[in-house]
Design a protein around this motif. Structure first.
Motif, PDB file in Angstrom:
ATOM      1  N   PHE A  75      27.368   3.990  48.783  1.00 60.00           N
ATOM      2  CA  PHE A  75      26.312   4.614  49.591  1.00 60.00           C
ATOM      3  C   PHE A  75      26.785   5.581  50.668  1.00 60.00           C
ATOM      4  O   PHE A  75      25.967   6.243  51.284  1.00 60.00           O
ATOM      5  CB  PHE A  75      25.325   3.580  50.138  1.00 60.00           C
ATOM      6  N   ASN A  76      28.049   5.674  50.938  1.00 61.07           N
ATOM      7  CA  ASN A  76      28.544   6.787  51.765  1.00 61.07           C
ATOM      8  C   ASN A  76      30.068   6.913  51.656  1.00 61.07           C
ATOM      9  O   ASN A  76      30.731   6.088  51.009  1.00 61.07           O
ATOM     10  CB  ASN A  76      28.076   6.704  53.234  1.00 61.07           C
ATOM     11  N   GLY A  77      30.592   7.951  52.311  1.00 61.85           N
ATOM     12  CA  GLY A  77      32.028   8.224  52.224  1.00 61.85           C
ATOM     13  C   GLY A  77      32.854   7.298  53.092  1.00 61.85           C
ATOM     14  O   GLY A  77      34.064   7.170  52.882  1.00 61.85           O
ATOM     15  N   THR A  78      32.230   6.670  54.071  1.00 61.37           N
ATOM     16  CA  THR A  78      32.950   5.733  54.936  1.00 61.37           C
ATOM     17  C   THR A  78      33.253   4.449  54.172  1.00 61.37           C
ATOM     18  O   THR A  78      34.409   3.995  54.115  1.00 61.37           O
ATOM     19  CB  THR A  78      32.096   5.412  56.196  1.00 61.37           C
ATOM     20  N   SER A 102      41.710  15.063  60.790  1.00 59.59           N
ATOM     21  CA  SER A 102      40.667  14.758  59.813  1.00 59.59           C
ATOM     22  C   SER A 102      39.452  14.281  60.578  1.00 59.59           C
ATOM     23  O   SER A 102      39.450  14.254  61.817  1.00 59.59           O
ATOM     24  CB  SER A 102      41.134  13.658  58.848  1.00 59.59           C
ATOM     25  N   PHE A 103      38.404  13.892  59.847  1.00 61.40           N
ATOM     26  CA  PHE A 103      37.288  13.181  60.458  1.00 61.40           C
ATOM     27  C   PHE A 103      37.773  11.765  60.758  1.00 61.40           C
ATOM     28  O   PHE A 103      38.624  11.221  60.040  1.00 61.40           O
ATOM     29  CB  PHE A 103      36.110  13.162  59.481  1.00 61.40           C
ATOM     30  N   VAL A 104      37.199  11.169  61.797  1.00 59.50           N
ATOM     31  CA  VAL A 104      37.691   9.878  62.290  1.00 59.50           C
ATOM     32  C   VAL A 104      37.831   8.816  61.200  1.00 59.50           C
ATOM     33  O   VAL A 104      38.754   7.986  61.226  1.00 59.50           O
ATOM     34  CB  VAL A 104      36.785   9.381  63.450  1.00 59.50           C
ATOM     35  N   VAL A 105      36.928   8.847  60.209  1.00 59.94           N
ATOM     36  CA  VAL A 105      36.890   7.781  59.206  1.00 59.94           C
ATOM     37  C   VAL A 105      38.188   7.671  58.401  1.00 59.94           C
ATOM     38  O   VAL A 105      38.590   6.566  58.025  1.00 59.94           O
ATOM     39  CB  VAL A 105      35.677   7.997  58.266  1.00 59.94           C
ATOM     40  N   SER A 106      38.863   8.800  58.140  1.00 57.24           N
ATOM     41  CA  SER A 106      40.123   8.728  57.379  1.00 57.24           C
ATOM     42  C   SER A 106      41.077   7.746  58.043  1.00 57.24           C
ATOM     43  O   SER A 106      41.899   7.106  57.382  1.00 57.24           O
ATOM     44  CB  SER A 106      40.822  10.089  57.319  1.00 57.24           C
ATOM     45  N   ALA A 107      40.987   7.630  59.374  1.00 57.15           N
ATOM     46  CA  ALA A 107      41.874   6.731  60.112  1.00 57.15           C
ATOM     47  C   ALA A 107      41.211   5.401  60.429  1.00 57.15           C
ATOM     48  O   ALA A 107      41.818   4.340  60.298  1.00 57.15           O
ATOM     49  CB  ALA A 107      42.324   7.408  61.406  1.00 57.15           C
ATOM     50  N   GLU A 173      43.185   9.324  48.310  1.00 54.57           N
ATOM     51  CA  GLU A 173      42.858  10.688  48.726  1.00 54.57           C
ATOM     52  C   GLU A 173      41.441  10.675  49.295  1.00 54.57           C
ATOM     53  O   GLU A 173      40.490  10.392  48.558  1.00 54.57           O
ATOM     54  CB  GLU A 173      42.893  11.636  47.530  1.00 54.57           C
ATOM     55  N   ASP A 174      41.305  10.965  50.574  1.00 52.90           N
ATOM     56  CA  ASP A 174      39.972  11.110  51.157  1.00 52.90           C
ATOM     57  C   ASP A 174      39.526  12.538  50.851  1.00 52.90           C
ATOM     58  O   ASP A 174      39.997  13.507  51.458  1.00 52.90           O
ATOM     59  CB  ASP A 174      40.019  10.848  52.664  1.00 52.90           C
ATOM     60  N   CYS A 175      38.627  12.638  49.869  1.00 49.40           N
ATOM     61  CA  CYS A 175      38.189  13.956  49.367  1.00 49.40           C
ATOM     62  C   CYS A 175      36.789  14.290  49.877  1.00 49.40           C
ATOM     63  O   CYS A 175      36.068  15.054  49.222  1.00 49.40           O
ATOM     64  CB  CYS A 175      38.174  13.965  47.847  1.00 49.40           C
ATOM     65  N   PHE A 197      34.841  10.263  48.062  1.00 44.27           N
ATOM     66  CA  PHE A 197      34.033  11.455  48.375  1.00 44.27           C
ATOM     67  C   PHE A 197      32.796  11.053  49.174  1.00 44.27           C
ATOM     68  O   PHE A 197      32.308   9.930  49.034  1.00 44.27           O
ATOM     69  CB  PHE A 197      33.555  12.140  47.087  1.00 44.27           C
ATOM     70  N   SER A 198      32.298  11.991  49.952  1.00 40.35           N
ATOM     71  CA  SER A 198      31.051  11.791  50.705  1.00 40.35           C
ATOM     72  C   SER A 198      30.015  12.798  50.197  1.00 40.35           C
ATOM     73  O   SER A 198      30.357  13.947  49.904  1.00 40.35           O
ATOM     74  CB  SER A 198      31.319  12.041  52.188  1.00 40.35           C
ATOM     75  N   PHE A 199      28.753  12.345  50.136  1.00 38.61           N
ATOM     76  CA  PHE A 199      27.646  13.269  49.814  1.00 38.61           C
ATOM     77  C   PHE A 199      26.628  13.281  50.938  1.00 38.61           C
ATOM     78  O   PHE A 199      25.432  13.381  50.725  1.00 38.61           O
ATOM     79  CB  PHE A 199      27.007  12.875  48.470  1.00 38.61           C
ATOM     80  N   GLU A 209      22.728  10.970  52.170  1.00 40.93           N
ATOM     81  CA  GLU A 209      23.868  10.069  52.315  1.00 40.93           C
ATOM     82  C   GLU A 209      24.319   9.734  50.893  1.00 40.93           C
ATOM     83  O   GLU A 209      23.509   9.759  49.968  1.00 40.93           O
ATOM     84  CB  GLU A 209      23.493   8.759  53.014  1.00 40.93           C
ATOM     85  N   GLY A 210      25.570   9.366  50.729  1.00 44.72           N
ATOM     86  CA  GLY A 210      26.045   8.982  49.401  1.00 44.72           C
ATOM     87  C   GLY A 210      27.553   9.099  49.332  1.00 44.72           C
ATOM     88  O   GLY A 210      28.178   9.712  50.212  1.00 44.72           O
ATOM     89  N   GLY A 211      28.136   8.501  48.317  1.00 42.04           N
ATOM     90  CA  GLY A 211      29.583   8.590  48.147  1.00 42.04           C
ATOM     91  C   GLY A 211      29.989   8.181  46.748  1.00 42.04           C
ATOM     92  O   GLY A 211      29.169   7.661  45.965  1.00 42.04           O
ATOM     93  N   ALA A 337      36.434  22.645  63.769  1.00 44.42           N
ATOM     94  CA  ALA A 337      36.430  21.367  63.051  1.00 44.42           C
ATOM     95  C   ALA A 337      35.931  20.279  63.993  1.00 44.42           C
ATOM     96  O   ALA A 337      34.870  20.427  64.580  1.00 44.42           O
ATOM     97  CB  ALA A 337      37.799  21.057  62.462  1.00 44.42           C
ATOM     98  N   TYR A 338      36.733  19.205  64.201  1.00 49.22           N
ATOM     99  CA  TYR A 338      36.239  18.065  64.974  1.00 49.22           C
ATOM    100  C   TYR A 338      36.650  18.113  66.438  1.00 49.22           C
ATOM    101  O   TYR A 338      36.378  17.192  67.188  1.00 49.22           O
ATOM    102  CB  TYR A 338      36.708  16.764  64.321  1.00 49.22           C
ATOM    103  N   GLY A 339      37.350  19.184  66.824  1.00 46.29           N
ATOM    104  CA  GLY A 339      37.624  19.383  68.249  1.00 46.29           C
ATOM    105  C   GLY A 339      38.850  18.659  68.785  1.00 46.29           C
ATOM    106  O   GLY A 339      39.481  19.129  69.718  1.00 46.29           O
TER     107      GLY A 339
HETATM  108  C1  LIG Z   1      37.162  13.386  55.860  1.00 46.91           C
HETATM  109  C2  LIG Z   1      35.963  12.484  55.875  1.00 46.91           C
HETATM  110  N1  LIG Z   1      36.103  11.227  55.479  1.00 46.91           N
HETATM  111  C3  LIG Z   1      35.068  10.363  55.438  1.00 46.91           C
HETATM  112  C4  LIG Z   1      33.819  10.759  55.840  1.00 46.91           C
HETATM  113  C5  LIG Z   1      32.716   9.767  55.865  1.00 46.91           C
HETATM  114  O1  LIG Z   1      31.678  10.106  55.022  1.00 46.91           O
HETATM  115  P1  LIG Z   1      30.184   9.607  55.288  1.00 46.91           P
HETATM  116  O2  LIG Z   1      29.634  10.423  56.398  1.00 46.91           O
HETATM  117  O3  LIG Z   1      29.504   9.853  53.986  1.00 46.91           O
HETATM  118  O4  LIG Z   1      30.243   8.162  55.635  1.00 46.91           O
HETATM  119  C6  LIG Z   1      33.617  12.077  56.271  1.00 46.91           C
HETATM  120  C7  LIG Z   1      32.271  12.514  56.691  1.00 46.91           C
HETATM  121  O5  LIG Z   1      32.063  13.567  57.227  1.00 46.91           O
HETATM  122  C8  LIG Z   1      34.714  12.958  56.303  1.00 46.91           C
HETATM  123  O6  LIG Z   1      34.577  14.221  56.708  1.00 46.91           O
END
Ligand SMILES: Cc1ncc(COP(=O)(O)O)c(C=O)c1O
Length: 411
Positions: A75-78, A102-107, A173-175, A197-199, A209-211, A337-339
């Motif tokens: 249901f999401n990329g996280t 990256s976006f925080v979630v990768s970490a 790979e966080d794509c 992947f995130s959608f 939302e989606g992944g 990007a994320y600042g």
């Molecule tokens: C690199 C990266 N990883 C993970 C996520 C998390 O995806 P989601 O927002 O679908 O939970 C994002 C979302 O922007 C992202 O940019």
């Protein structure tokens, strides 16, 4: 008389330029209505109904786009990253190597599992995870490596997969940014053990939302499947639970929307790549606003960001923030990007970690390349800008060239 809009001169864009997203039409409406009217809004309980569902269809279609038969919608990329980490055996007591840029979630995805992220820095030329920095971050506690394809530009998969193999570590790979990207003719997300992947709304394929998780083998998928479906095994009954887990299933309404959005994607990807080539050639002519380097190994380029590198020295020493302000006044919103580099967020800076995790004492962790990129160098546009028409993109170039030509007004 001032020329730059920030000093009272005429603007390049009378109204701030805006690229509408998502693109949708009657086909999306019909796809959604079909599932809505069927009254079956989830992907189903049996393995057969799951495979026949819109989610099942999307798993096959998106898997094919990237070159694998093994995909799992979530249901999401996280939760996709979390699920992949769990499927790699990550849990309390372990470390996971993660990208700082990256976006925080990768970490942060490793934290709820009780593991500590160890940051790896970025390559100064591509802003992608750096293989040497990843290798230097490995300790006896390392359980997995997470990389990102930042903005959609693939990280150096030749070097990173070699490091993962040498140390016998699973690679995720966080794509989330890289729908459609290919490395040496094969989709990103298929080089590691898992590709997530995130959608989410802002991504280049979206269902709000989606992944999805791409999996290296059927066995990898089975492991992820258990964690996404309340600890059930595919082979067991609906009320047989094997392990503690959550429900990460995607709804079939979203599956249907993803299928209809995916039909538009090849044409959008072609437009983005064509405009990417145009914009990159034009920015190179200006100087000091360089796109990421061309690389023959990138055989298809998907996008979340269009990234370019600001060089203050070529702009009379004017800081990137002043440059961005001047462009905003012209009606062009350049983002960064994320600042911040992820290691700089209070989430990490203030975290107390047991002393034995020597590489996770975040208050003192420094990622020089990533921090410098975020503070001074990185400039981004949303992928939606690459769907604009040529006259609009020409004006984007004009706005940047105008600021450079009149940089003296900003000093
Ligand atoms: C690199 C990266 N990883 C993970 C996520 C998390 O995806 P989601 O927002 O679908 O939970 C994002 C979302 O922007 C992202 O940019």
């Amino acid at each position: 008389m001032a020329v730059l809009a920030i000093n009272g001169g005429p603007k390049v864009f009378e109204q701030p330029i805006h690229a509408p997203w998502p693109e949708f039409d009657q086909r999306d409406e019909e796809a959604l209505l079909k599932v809505f009217r069927s009254g079956n809004w989830w992907r189903g309980g049996t393995i057969e109904s799951q495979a026949a569902s819109e989610c099942g269809k999307f798993e096959r279609a998106f898997g094919a786009l990237h070159g694998t038969e093994h995909a799992l919608a979530v249901f999401n990329g996280t939760v996709a990253v979390e699920c992949a980490l769990r499927a790699c055996g990550v849990g309390p007591g372990y470390e996971v190597i993660v990208p700082a840029l990256s976006f925080v979630v990768s970490a942060s995805a490793a934290l709820p599992l009780g593991a500590y992220p160890v940051f790896a820095d970025a390559d100064p030329d591509t802003f992608q995870p750096d293989a040497d920095s990843i290798e230097a971050a490995i300790t006896p506690r390392t359980k997995a490596i997470v990389i990102v394809h930042f903005g959609g530009y693939p990280a150096d998969l030749d070097r990173i997969t070699a490091v993962a193999q040498k140390h016998n570590l699973p690679l995720i790979e966080d794509c989330a940014h890289a729908q459609g990207s290919q490395w040496r003719g094969r989709g990103v997300g298929t080089y590691g053990d898992y590709g997530t992947f995130s959608f989410q709304q802002s991504k280049s394929i979206t269902s709000g939302e989606g992944g999805i998780i791409l999996c290296k083998t059927a066995e990898h998928r089975s492991r992820a499947y258990r964690y996404h479906n309340l600890g059930r095994l595919e082979s067991l009954g609906f009320y047989d639970f094997e392990l503690l887990s959550s429900n990460l299933r995607l709804t079939d309404l979203q599956g249907a929307l993803l299928n209809s959005q995916l039909e538009k994607f090849p044409q959008q990807m072609a437009r983005r790549m064509e405009n990417y080539a145009f914009l990159s050639a034009e920015l190179r002519k200006i100087g000091g606003v360089d796109p990421l380097p061309a690389d023959d190994r990138i055989t298809r380029h998907g996008f979340y960001y269009y990234i370019f590198k600001y060089d203050a020295a070529q702009f009379g020493g004017v800081h990137r923030e002043k440059f961005r302000e001047a462009l905003a006044a012209e009606g062009l919103n350049v983002t960064r990007a994320y600042g911040r580099s992820i290691n700089e967020y209070p989430l990490f800076r203030n975290m107390k970690v047991p002393a034995e995790y020597t590489k996770s004492q975040y208050a003192s962790v420094r990622m020089p390349v990533s921090e410098d990129a975020c503070a001074n160098r990185i400039c981004t546009f949303s992928h939606t800008m690459l769907l604009l028409d040529r006259p609009a993109l020409t004006k984007v170039v004009e706005a940047i060239a105008k600021v450079k030509a009149n940089i003296g007004e900003l000093k």
